[in-house]
Write a protein that holds these residues in place. Structure first.
Motif, PDB file in Angstrom:
ATOM      1  N   MET A  75       7.725   7.732  62.202  1.00 52.60           N
ATOM      2  CA  MET A  75       8.184   7.532  60.833  1.00 52.60           C
ATOM      3  C   MET A  75       9.316   6.518  60.865  1.00 52.60           C
ATOM      4  O   MET A  75      10.409   6.804  61.346  1.00 52.60           O
ATOM      5  N   TRP A  76       9.050   5.301  60.387  1.00 54.49           N
ATOM      6  CA  TRP A  76      10.050   4.234  60.378  1.00 54.49           C
ATOM      7  C   TRP A  76      10.822   4.275  59.066  1.00 54.49           C
ATOM      8  O   TRP A  76      10.221   4.315  57.995  1.00 54.49           O
ATOM      9  N   ILE A  77      12.155   4.241  59.157  1.00 52.51           N
ATOM     10  CA  ILE A  77      13.007   4.316  57.969  1.00 52.51           C
ATOM     11  C   ILE A  77      14.061   3.220  58.022  1.00 52.51           C
ATOM     12  O   ILE A  77      14.753   3.056  59.035  1.00 52.51           O
ATOM     13  N   VAL A  78      14.191   2.457  56.932  1.00 53.46           N
ATOM     14  CA  VAL A  78      15.311   1.533  56.790  1.00 53.46           C
ATOM     15  C   VAL A  78      16.478   2.349  56.236  1.00 53.46           C
ATOM     16  O   VAL A  78      16.439   2.821  55.099  1.00 53.46           O
ATOM     17  N   GLY A  79      17.500   2.536  57.054  1.00 55.06           N
ATOM     18  CA  GLY A  79      18.619   3.373  56.622  1.00 55.06           C
ATOM     19  C   GLY A  79      19.611   3.576  57.746  1.00 55.06           C
ATOM     20  O   GLY A  79      19.660   2.808  58.705  1.00 55.06           O
ATOM     21  N   ASP A  80      20.395   4.643  57.629  1.00 55.64           N
ATOM     22  CA  ASP A  80      21.413   4.941  58.634  1.00 55.64           C
ATOM     23  C   ASP A  80      21.486   6.453  58.850  1.00 55.64           C
ATOM     24  O   ASP A  80      20.568   7.185  58.460  1.00 55.64           O
ATOM     25  N   SER A  81      22.568   6.922  59.440  1.00 55.03           N
ATOM     26  CA  SER A  81      22.658   8.336  59.801  1.00 55.03           C
ATOM     27  C   SER A  81      22.631   9.266  58.594  1.00 55.03           C
ATOM     28  O   SER A  81      22.266  10.442  58.716  1.00 55.03           O
ATOM     29  N   THR A  82      23.000   8.755  57.418  1.00 57.87           N
ATOM     30  CA  THR A  82      22.961   9.603  56.220  1.00 57.87           C
ATOM     31  C   THR A  82      21.530   9.951  55.827  1.00 57.87           C
ATOM     32  O   THR A  82      21.311  10.885  55.057  1.00 57.87           O
ATOM     33  N   ASN A  83      20.552   9.211  56.356  1.00 53.75           N
ATOM     34  CA  ASN A  83      19.147   9.485  56.068  1.00 53.75           C
ATOM     35  C   ASN A  83      18.554  10.558  56.973  1.00 53.75           C
ATOM     36  O   ASN A  83      17.391  10.948  56.793  1.00 53.75           O
ATOM     37  N   LEU A  84      19.322  11.037  57.930  1.00 54.54           N
ATOM     38  CA  LEU A  84      18.839  12.089  58.818  1.00 54.54           C
ATOM     39  C   LEU A  84      18.722  13.406  58.058  1.00 54.54           C
ATOM     40  O   LEU A  84      19.682  13.855  57.438  1.00 54.54           O
ATOM     41  N   GLN A  85      17.562  14.016  58.134  1.00 60.87           N
ATOM     42  CA  GLN A  85      17.347  15.311  57.486  1.00 60.87           C
ATOM     43  C   GLN A  85      18.120  16.401  58.225  1.00 60.87           C
ATOM     44  O   GLN A  85      18.199  16.404  59.452  1.00 60.87           O
ATOM     45  N   SER A  86      18.711  17.321  57.500  1.00 60.50           N
ATOM     46  CA  SER A  86      19.523  18.372  58.111  1.00 60.50           C
ATOM     47  C   SER A  86      18.669  19.356  58.909  1.00 60.50           C
ATOM     48  O   SER A  86      17.549  19.700  58.504  1.00 60.50           O
TER      49      SER A  86
END
Length: 238
Positions: A75-86
């Motif tokens: 799963m490729w995501i353009v983002g940063d650590s805030t996009n990490l699911q808890s």
């Protein structure tokens, strides 16, 4: 990083083997590759059978990654650590000294806290960073020769030149230029900055976030890092 040439000037090495071996020893399945870049190592994680979420803020790099033939699902995501699911991952890795791109203490602490939040209990946080005491930049500054690459679209030879500006408050600044080898035309000129944190500073930030069993390996071997180590590999557990 410059996605156009990154994979060509960063070949497979001892560090890549170490990350794969450490993940194997950790006995995990679901991982996040934070700061995955062009997916150079991510695709090998997929080939090894891991379920991977790969995140990077560089949209061009993620596009390069998505276009690669990959033996597993990513799963490729353009983002940063805030996009990490808890509470979602058994391990989170940051390879290729990604830890050094966070230039302020606030940005680094936010990343560490985001990773802690995203790991399941017992989850592993694994990353590498350079030892400032090794002063690797002194070797960089002695190398006045370019790296070489090829424009994969038209086959034109390229040169990658680096200019060094130096330190301000533990942040090292340099510039990378990609030129057409035949004409000298500059097609990319980017400013790069790296933060050199001490082992003690990083250790304390991990401890403050709640991590335990913090192990620091040295120079891509399963041995304790020392003050003479060039590269630190941190392995901590939630």
């Amino acid at each position: 990083m410059i996605p156009l040439v990154y994979d060509q000037v960063n070949g497979w090495g001892k560090d890549d083997e170490f990350f794969l071996e450490l993940l194997k020893k950790s006995n995990v399945k679901t991982i996040a590759d934070l700061g995955c870049g062009t997916g150079r190592l991510t695709t090998h994680f997929a080939q090894a059978g891991y379920q991977i979420t790969a995140i990077d803020p560089n949209e061009e790099a993620i596009e390069y990654a998505r276009n690669k033939a990959c033996p597993g699902e990513v799963m490729w995501i353009v983002g940063d650590s805030t996009n990490l699911q808890s509470n979602a991952f058994e391990a989170i890795v940051m390879t290729a000294n990604v830890a050094q791109v966070f230039l302020t203490e606030d940005s680094w602490i936010n990343v560490v806290n985001d990773v802690y939040r995203a790991l399941k209990p017992g989850g592993h946080f694994i990353f590498d960073t350079r030892n400032p005491l090794a002063k690797v930049w002194e070797q960089w500054e002695k190398d006045m020769t370019p790296d070489h690459a090829i424009d994969l679209v038209n086959g034109e030879p390229l040169e990658i030149w680096t200019q060094y500006e130096g330190f301000v408050d533990d942040v090292f600044t340099f510039f990378e230029m990609v030129k057409k080898a035949r004409t000298g035309e500059v097609i990319i000129h980017e400013k790069m900055q790296l933060k050199f944190r001490t082992q003690e500073t990083i250790y304390q930030s991990l401890k403050n976030a709640g991590f335990s069993q913090i192990q620091v390996y040295g120079d891509w071997e399963f041995k304790q890092a020392t003050s003479k180590t060039n590269s630190f590999i941190f392995h901590s557990i939630k």
